[in-house]
Design a protein around this motif. Structure first.
Motif, short mmCIF file in Angstrom:
data_model
loop_
_atom_site.label_atom_id
_atom_site.label_comp_id
_atom_site.label_asym_id
_atom_site.label_seq_id
_atom_site.Cartn_x
_atom_site.Cartn_y
_atom_site.Cartn_z
N LEU A 92 -26.31 24.97 37.50
CA LEU A 92 -25.93 23.83 38.33
C LEU A 92 -27.04 23.39 39.26
O LEU A 92 -27.05 22.26 39.74
CB LEU A 92 -24.67 24.17 39.15
CG LEU A 92 -23.37 24.38 38.34
CD1 LEU A 92 -22.24 24.82 39.26
CD2 LEU A 92 -23.01 23.09 37.60
N LEU A 93 -28.01 24.28 39.51
CA LEU A 93 -29.12 23.91 40.39
C LEU A 93 -30.00 22.83 39.77
O LEU A 93 -30.82 22.21 40.46
CB LEU A 93 -29.98 25.15 40.69
CG LEU A 93 -29.30 26.26 41.51
CD1 LEU A 93 -30.25 27.43 41.70
CD2 LEU A 93 -28.86 25.72 42.86
N TRP A 94 -29.84 22.60 38.44
CA TRP A 94 -30.61 21.51 37.82
C TRP A 94 -30.24 20.13 38.41
O TRP A 94 -30.97 19.16 38.24
CB TRP A 94 -30.37 21.51 36.31
CG TRP A 94 -31.32 22.42 35.58
CD1 TRP A 94 -32.65 22.54 35.79
CD2 TRP A 94 -31.00 23.30 34.52
NE1 TRP A 94 -33.21 23.46 34.92
CE2 TRP A 94 -32.20 23.95 34.12
CE3 TRP A 94 -29.82 23.64 33.85
CZ2 TRP A 94 -32.25 24.89 33.11
CZ3 TRP A 94 -29.88 24.57 32.83
CH2 TRP A 94 -31.08 25.19 32.48
N VAL A 95 -29.09 20.07 39.04
CA VAL A 95 -28.67 18.80 39.63
C VAL A 95 -29.71 18.28 40.64
O VAL A 95 -30.00 17.09 40.68
CB VAL A 95 -27.30 18.97 40.32
CG1 VAL A 95 -26.96 17.73 41.16
CG2 VAL A 95 -26.22 19.22 39.28
N PHE A 96 -30.32 19.16 41.42
CA PHE A 96 -31.24 18.76 42.49
C PHE A 96 -32.54 18.15 41.94
O PHE A 96 -32.91 17.02 42.33
CB PHE A 96 -31.53 19.95 43.40
CG PHE A 96 -30.33 20.38 44.19
CD1 PHE A 96 -29.98 19.74 45.37
CD2 PHE A 96 -29.51 21.42 43.72
CE1 PHE A 96 -28.86 20.15 46.09
CE2 PHE A 96 -28.40 21.82 44.43
CZ PHE A 96 -28.07 21.18 45.62
N PRO A 97 -33.25 18.82 41.05
CA PRO A 97 -34.46 18.17 40.50
C PRO A 97 -34.13 16.95 39.64
O PRO A 97 -34.92 16.01 39.56
CB PRO A 97 -35.13 19.27 39.68
CG PRO A 97 -34.08 20.29 39.42
CD PRO A 97 -33.15 20.23 40.58
N THR A 98 -32.93 16.97 38.99
CA THR A 98 -32.52 15.79 38.21
C THR A 98 -32.35 14.57 39.13
O THR A 98 -32.82 13.46 38.82
CB THR A 98 -31.21 16.08 37.47
OG1 THR A 98 -31.41 17.18 36.56
CG2 THR A 98 -30.74 14.86 36.69
N LEU A 99 -31.66 14.75 40.27
CA LEU A 99 -31.51 13.66 41.24
C LEU A 99 -32.87 13.19 41.75
O LEU A 99 -33.11 12.00 41.92
CB LEU A 99 -30.64 14.12 42.41
CG LEU A 99 -29.13 14.26 42.15
CD1 LEU A 99 -28.44 14.88 43.36
CD2 LEU A 99 -28.52 12.89 41.86
N TRP A 100 -33.75 14.14 42.00
CA TRP A 100 -35.08 13.81 42.51
C TRP A 100 -35.84 12.93 41.51
O TRP A 100 -36.35 11.86 41.86
CB TRP A 100 -35.82 15.11 42.81
CG TRP A 100 -37.10 14.92 43.58
CD1 TRP A 100 -37.69 13.75 43.91
CD2 TRP A 100 -37.93 15.94 44.09
NE1 TRP A 100 -38.83 13.96 44.60
CE2 TRP A 100 -39.02 15.33 44.74
CE3 TRP A 100 -37.88 17.33 44.07
CZ2 TRP A 100 -40.04 16.03 45.34
CZ3 TRP A 100 -38.89 18.05 44.69
CH2 TRP A 100 -39.97 17.39 45.33
N LEU A 101 -35.90 13.40 40.24
CA LEU A 101 -36.64 12.65 39.23
C LEU A 101 -36.02 11.28 38.97
O LEU A 101 -36.73 10.27 38.85
CB LEU A 101 -36.68 13.46 37.93
CG LEU A 101 -37.66 14.65 37.91
CD1 LEU A 101 -37.42 15.52 36.69
CD2 LEU A 101 -39.10 14.13 37.92
#
Length: 537
Positions: A92-101
């Motif tokens: 679920l931590l992939w949410v943060f770099p996904t939002l960033w990109l």
């Protein structure tokens, strides 16, 4: 702009690093074995090293695409953490770099984030050798789908934010340009009002002094930065003796919303003298037609009033000195005309001299009366007055003048109309009006005069078929000594005082003096009087 970019990158990475710390502490509590896995430790170290590099890197000096490396490293770090604990939910931590990109790089960043995360998910499954079961499908399939929707939402939000930012930037630019224009206009207005030699005061909607020019400050002896100080001061009425109460000062009258024209007050000056100030006030309205304060205009008219007084004194003095010898001349002419043995040619010359002498005597009388009215208007003696009798007597008295020019004077109505008035002055008014109707008429013209009453009003109406008054000159016909351009160039004599004197007497009776004229077609004068006197107006 450079500081904003650096701060944004650092804050995004610090947020991700803080989340990683929370996850590590949670695993330490509930799954100590997972937290001590080499891949987990490698991922934590990678995150902290990346965070440190973010803090010290001047991102604004590098190409914008370089920033993409940071969230990609975070995606790899999350992938290592998931490899060490596939069932721990750290994906679920992939949410943060996904939002960033997705936020920073739009559709390209979103595709890159979702694709790299999906690859790592399937790589993890292959490396760990976990069997694909119904229980593992949600983690393998639903997580990429969730990241896809998160990335899409971020892209759309970023586009809306960018559009709003563009709109706000444009609006800010427009507001800035409008502010600059308003400042330029305000400065221009300030320069203009300070350049004029009369005082200007702007009152706000609460009745307080807002802005005034230097001339107003000099006139009233107050500091230009304290316009509200004008509500206090010493001033006297037109008689130069009666002090005005504070609420009677022009400033305070304007503050209450009053409108007035050329109100004369006398104020003390530094030379121990009084200065005459003419003040005009007008109310201001905003775009919604609501009261928005007032504006005062003040002029020093001391020199003008002194000049008028000197002129009146001179005119009265000269006229008085001329009257005595002219009366004597007319007396001797009358004695000469009584001589029965006078030759016809001499008698004709003496008749001409007598007519012109009487005309000059009337002119002198008008000038003297005008001077007396300006100094001290005579008291009116009110009593029962028959307007019909006045009209009949006036027509009969002026019959020789009308017959001389073959002008027909018709009395349309002259029934008894009794009003409370000064009969002598009303007769003077009618004589003036009727004399003008005959004097400025054409040869063989017509004049009609009538009296009527209805209710509490009475009217005297005089119409002629004369030359009329040009529209441009009609506002000036009551001014003292004013004569029309056409009259001055002609042979008709006059002083330019009759109408002003007549209107003054009518208004002092509480009535109205109206004129309707058309050049080349004649003039109509309507005199309205209250039947019961000035109290009934």
């Amino acid at each position: 702009m450079s500081a904003t970019l650096d701060r944004s990158v650092i804050l995004s990475q610090l947020l991700f690093g803080a989340v990683v710390i929370v996850v590590v502490f949670t695993l330490q509590i509930f799954s100590t074995a997972s937290a001590s896995q080499p891949l987990m430790l490698a991922a934590i170290v990678l995150v902290f090293v990346t965070t440190g590099v973010c803090i010290v890197t001047p991102w604004h000096r590098l190409p914008r695409g370089v920033i993409m490396i940071v969230p990609l490293i975070d995606i790899v770090a999350v992938g290592l953490m998931r490899m060490s604990d596939p069932a721990g939910g750290v994906g679920l931590l992939w949410v943060f770099p996904t939002l960033w990109l997705a936020s920073y790089f739009g559709l390209a960043g979103a595709v890159m984030a979702v694709a790299s995360a999906s690859v790592l998910i399937w790589t993890t499954e292959l490396i760990t050798g976990r069997a694909i079961t119904s229980g593992s499908i949600p983690a393998v399939v639903l997580l990429p789908i969730a990241l896809l929707f998160v990335a899409t939402s971020a892209v759309l939000t970023s586009r809306r934010t960018t559009a709003q930012r563009v709109i706000l930037r444009r609006q800010a630019g427009q507001l800035e340009r409008a502010l600059r224009r308003a400042n330029r206009q305000e400065a221009l207005v300030a320069e203009v009002i300070n350049a004029v030699d009369f005082g200007v005061m702007r009152l706000d909607r609460d009745g307080r002094g807002a802005v005034m020019n230097a001339a107003y400050a000099r006139l009233y002896g107050i500091h230009i930065a304290s316009p509200d100080a004008a509500r206090r001061g010493v001033a006297f009425g037109p008689d130069r003796v009666t002090p005005l109460e504070e609420h009677e000062l022009p400033f305070n009258r304007a503050a209450r919303g009053d409108e007035f024209d050329n109100v004369i007050t006398w104020i003390p000056t530094g030379q121990r003298e009084l200065a005459a100030v003419a003040v005009t006030a007008r109310r201001l309205l905003d775009v919604e037609n609501e009261p928005d304060g007032s504006v005062l205009v003040a002029r020093d008219v001391t020199a003008e009033l002194r000049a008028i007084r000197a002129r009146d004194d001179l005119v009265a003095s000269v006229s008085h000195e001329l009257r005595t010898p002219m009366t004597s001349v007319l007396g001797y002419i009358e004695l000469s005309l009584d001589d029965p043995e006078l030759p016809p040619s001499v008698r004709r010359n003496l008749d001409i001299m007598e007519r012109n002498g009487e005309r000059m005597l009337q002119l002198i009388a008008s000038i003297l009366q005008s001077a007396r009215l300006a100094e001290a208007p005579p008291l009116l003696q009110f009593g029962p007055t028959d307007l019909g009798a006045i009209v009949r007597d006036s027509v009969e008295a002026l019959r020789p003048r009308s017959d001389e020019r073959d002008i027909t004077v018709a009395v349309t109505t002259a029934d008894e109309v009794e009003v409370r008035a000064d009969g002598f002055r009303i007769r003077q008014v009618v004589d003036n009006v009727l004399s003008n109707a005959i004097k400025y008429n054409r040869e063989g013209g017509e004049v009609t005069i009538g009296v009527t009453a209805a209710g509490d009003k009475a009217w005297i109406v005089v119409r002629d078929t004369g030359m009329g008054i040009p529209e441009a000159e009609q506002p000036k016909i009551f001014d003292r000594f004013f004569r029309s351009e056409a009259v001055r160039q002609g042979s008709v004599h006059g002083s330019g005082l009759g109408l002003g004197i007549a209107r003054d007497f009518v208004e002092r009776h509480g009535g109205k003096f109206g004129i309707d004229s058309e050049e080349g077609f004649g003039t109509t004068v309507i005199i309205t009087l209250p039947v019961s006197g000035p109290e009934a107006k």
